[in-house]
Design an enzyme around this catalytic site. Sequence first.
Site, PDB file in Angstrom:
ATOM      1  N   GLY A  48       0.835  -1.198   0.000  1.00  0.00           N
ATOM      2  CA  GLY A  48       0.000   0.000   0.000  1.00  0.00           C
ATOM      3  C   GLY A  48       0.868   1.245   0.000  1.00  0.00           C
ATOM      4  O   GLY A  48       2.047   1.183   0.352  1.00  0.00           O
ATOM      5  N   CYS A  64       5.217  -6.246   1.773  1.00  0.00           N
ATOM      6  CA  CYS A  64       5.597  -4.839   1.783  1.00  0.00           C
ATOM      7  C   CYS A  64       4.846  -4.063   2.874  1.00  0.00           C
ATOM      8  O   CYS A  64       5.131  -4.265   4.044  1.00  0.00           O
ATOM      9  CB  CYS A  64       5.413  -4.224   0.397  1.00  0.00           C
ATOM     10  SG  CYS A  64       6.475  -2.791   0.174  1.00  0.00           S
ATOM     11  N   TYR A  65       3.871  -3.235   2.538  1.00  0.00           N
ATOM     12  CA  TYR A  65       3.110  -2.553   3.596  1.00  0.00           C
ATOM     13  C   TYR A  65       2.550  -3.596   4.564  1.00  0.00           C
ATOM     14  O   TYR A  65       2.514  -3.373   5.772  1.00  0.00           O
ATOM     15  CB  TYR A  65       1.963  -1.729   2.997  1.00  0.00           C
ATOM     16  CG  TYR A  65       1.226  -0.874   4.020  1.00  0.00           C
ATOM     17  CD1 TYR A  65       1.588   0.450   4.246  1.00  0.00           C
ATOM     18  CD2 TYR A  65       0.174  -1.396   4.772  1.00  0.00           C
ATOM     19  CE1 TYR A  65       0.919   1.225   5.183  1.00  0.00           C
ATOM     20  CE2 TYR A  65      -0.503  -0.632   5.718  1.00  0.00           C
ATOM     21  CZ  TYR A  65      -0.133   0.687   5.920  1.00  0.00           C
ATOM     22  OH  TYR A  65      -0.776   1.453   6.854  1.00  0.00           O
ATOM     23  N   HIS A  78       7.836  -7.749  -3.608  1.00  0.00           N
ATOM     24  CA  HIS A  78       6.536  -8.060  -4.211  1.00  0.00           C
ATOM     25  C   HIS A  78       6.614  -9.364  -5.013  1.00  0.00           C
ATOM     26  O   HIS A  78       7.047  -9.349  -6.168  1.00  0.00           O
ATOM     27  CB  HIS A  78       6.087  -6.921  -5.127  1.00  0.00           C
ATOM     28  CG  HIS A  78       5.648  -5.713  -4.375  1.00  0.00           C
ATOM     29  ND1 HIS A  78       4.369  -5.541  -3.911  1.00  0.00           N
ATOM     30  CD2 HIS A  78       6.336  -4.626  -3.972  1.00  0.00           C
ATOM     31  CE1 HIS A  78       4.271  -4.386  -3.273  1.00  0.00           C
ATOM     32  NE2 HIS A  78       5.463  -3.810  -3.289  1.00  0.00           N
ATOM     33  N   GLU A 115       4.211 -10.961  -6.240  1.00  0.00           N
ATOM     34  CA  GLU A 115       3.090 -11.056  -7.191  1.00  0.00           C
ATOM     35  C   GLU A 115       3.407 -10.477  -8.566  1.00  0.00           C
ATOM     36  O   GLU A 115       2.711 -10.762  -9.529  1.00  0.00           O
ATOM     37  CB  GLU A 115       1.837 -10.386  -6.597  1.00  0.00           C
ATOM     38  CG  GLU A 115       1.880  -8.857  -6.465  1.00  0.00           C
ATOM     39  CD  GLU A 115       2.550  -8.351  -5.182  1.00  0.00           C
ATOM     40  OE1 GLU A 115       3.392  -9.074  -4.622  1.00  0.00           O
ATOM     41  OE2 GLU A 115       2.237  -7.228  -4.755  1.00  0.00           O
ATOM     42  N   ASP A 130     -17.693 -11.917 -22.571  1.00  0.00           N
ATOM     43  CA  ASP A 130     -18.346 -12.042 -21.267  1.00  0.00           C
ATOM     44  C   ASP A 130     -19.832 -12.327 -21.394  1.00  0.00           C
ATOM     45  O   ASP A 130     -20.359 -13.243 -20.762  1.00  0.00           O
ATOM     46  CB  ASP A 130     -18.151 -10.774 -20.432  1.00  0.00           C
ATOM     47  CG  ASP A 130     -16.700 -10.351 -20.379  1.00  0.00           C
ATOM     48  OD1 ASP A 130     -15.840 -11.216 -20.645  1.00  0.00           O
ATOM     49  OD2 ASP A 130     -16.430  -9.171 -20.106  1.00  0.00           O
ATOM     50  N   LYS A 134     -10.760 -12.489 -16.495  1.00  0.00           N
ATOM     51  CA  LYS A 134     -11.020 -12.686 -17.928  1.00  0.00           C
ATOM     52  C   LYS A 134     -10.491 -14.033 -18.452  1.00  0.00           C
ATOM     53  O   LYS A 134     -11.173 -14.715 -19.209  1.00  0.00           O
ATOM     54  CB  LYS A 134     -10.353 -11.549 -18.708  1.00  0.00           C
ATOM     55  CG  LYS A 134     -10.771 -11.469 -20.158  1.00  0.00           C
ATOM     56  CD  LYS A 134     -12.017 -10.648 -20.280  1.00  0.00           C
ATOM     57  CE  LYS A 134     -12.432 -10.423 -21.709  1.00  0.00           C
ATOM     58  NZ  LYS A 134     -13.590  -9.509 -21.751  1.00  0.00           N
TER      59      LYS A 134
HETATM   60  N1  GLN Z   1       4.370   2.735   1.621  1.00  0.00           N
HETATM   61  C1  GLN Z   1       5.227   1.727   2.138  1.00  0.00           C
HETATM   62  C2  GLN Z   1       6.692   2.033   1.809  1.00  0.00           C
HETATM   63  O1  GLN Z   1       6.964   2.927   1.070  1.00  0.00           O
HETATM   64  C3  GLN Z   1       4.864   0.369   1.535  1.00  0.00           C
HETATM   65  C4  GLN Z   1       5.110   0.312   0.053  1.00  0.00           C
HETATM   66  C5  GLN Z   1       4.488  -0.901  -0.579  1.00  0.00           C
HETATM   67  O2  GLN Z   1       3.677  -1.598  -0.002  1.00  0.00           O
HETATM   68  N2  GLN Z   1       4.836  -1.121  -1.837  1.00  0.00           N
HETATM   69  O3  GLN Z   1       7.569   1.375   2.293  1.00  0.00           O
END
Ligand code: GLN
Length: 536
Positions: free
Chosen positions: A59, A86-87, A177, A179, A236, A392
């Site tokens: 986030g 991450c966040y 990340h 993903e 769809d 999709k």
């Molecule tokens: N905002 C948080 C940071 O800058 C998390 C970033 C993120 O989740 N990509 O570290």
Amino acid sequence: MAEIHDQFDTILILDFGSQYSHLITRRCRELNVYAELLPCTQKLSELEFKPKGVILSGGPYSVYDDGSPHVDPEVWSLGVPILGICYGLQEMAWQLKGKVAECDHREYGFAQIHVEKIGNGADILFEGLGEELEVWMSHGDQLSQIPADFHVIGHTPTAPFAAIGHNDKPWYGIQFHPEVTHSPRGREVIGKFVLGVCRCSTHWTMEEFIGKEIARIREVCGPKGRVIGAVSGGVDSTVAAKLMHEAIGDRFHAIMVDNGVLRLDEAAQVDQMLRQNLGVNLTVVDASDLFLGRLEGVEDPEQKRKIIGNTFIHVFEDEAAKLEAEAEKAEAEGEDKKGKIEWLLQGTLYPDVIESISFKGPSATIKTHHNVGGLLKDMKLKLIEPLRELFKDEVRALGRLLNIPAPLVQRHPFPGPGLAIRILGPVNRDQVKILQQADSIYIEEIRKAGLYNQISQAFAVLLPVRAVGVMGDKRTYEQVIALRAVQSEDFMTADWYVFPPDVLRKISSRITNEVAGINRVTYDVSSKPPATVEWL
Ligand code: GLN
């Protein structure tokens, strides 16, 4: 939606507003595990199902700032595995009394994680992935102290706590990340969590979904209930219609509205395909005069959209009323097979659902998503959305299982307002005809060259300008066609497609020769962003 959780193990993804949250959902689905995304503000006591595991997304916020979003602390008592990304990692550390601080250098791009040898099972997340893991990072904050009872399972030269695990609970946090495709082994990391840690069953396949969904539709509609739905010839609505047909046969009635701004011969082709080939109960309404009359001379794109949207609702409602009247008459005459029209089919897909529920910020209100919201208010119909859990590619897989011909299943998207928004100037019959012809040649040549499935979307645009040309020694002053073709995974970003020059040459020469009113063809070489896929 509740039933789906009884049938399939669910990974719950709590969204903190990262632009990649939907990708986490996709990666789980690719492992044949059902995953669902909800906003991070979800109260867990109000959750209608018990997830097999929870993933906290990334986030844009900083956990330590006032007003930043936080997960319901109930999450720590759910007794299920948790993965923070991450966040999500920072949130985990922050709530469990570790420390998070701004890092000296914002990190954005590739990083190398060194995996620690713990040997107590806590490193299951990276098991078998080697000692060095190439990953993709995007953060400005990082952990400066891990919470009690956690240990480090991976570090980078600049992030000593890039991956952590709890000493005895199945809780993990990673700074990178997994993903995104830039983390080459990210899918495997998600797999380790979803399959290895959460032990989710891998039943989420369209083969399993199809039977369960048909049974669900039958139950929801009851033995007599009838459903109507609009079809457009797009993937769809075709898949949704065929699914309804499988479930309740003739009690589903599809309506196709010819709005006069469809592709060349589109209405006839859809009629042929749905009614004759797929056996779907279908009415095609030719309302092109009505639409074109209202669109005549209109140039503003928003106005074009409004006219098409509103006119569509009126035509569709009229048609539904006729069907209802026929049914009542038949019933009065002693035929009692038909119930009332109670349901409206809508081909909503999961990205639309995500769009409407994803976390947009601490103060954002949640907007609801309805393509044809106006219909529901007046018609008092209940909504049935059999595709609302699907991406999709899943819809396409479902379409193949329903024996919908491959060219239809692979079709490029086509916007609801149709050619009206690809005619950049005022709409009128002549302009529609010119664009229909150019578009048809373009798509035909792409298919002939065997390139259709490599391209995510291709279409022609009619520009409202005139250019000078020469034909048979005579000076011409005519319009210009712009060709667009893009490749894209999810249409959030897109690249322009690099055509073999011979194909473009052929297309250009055919359009200028065969379409009266066009003397010039250009190719659009803009990516998204900063451009969009459609021109209007
Ligand atoms: N905002 C948080 C940071 O800058 C998390 C970033 C993120 O989740 N990509 O570290």
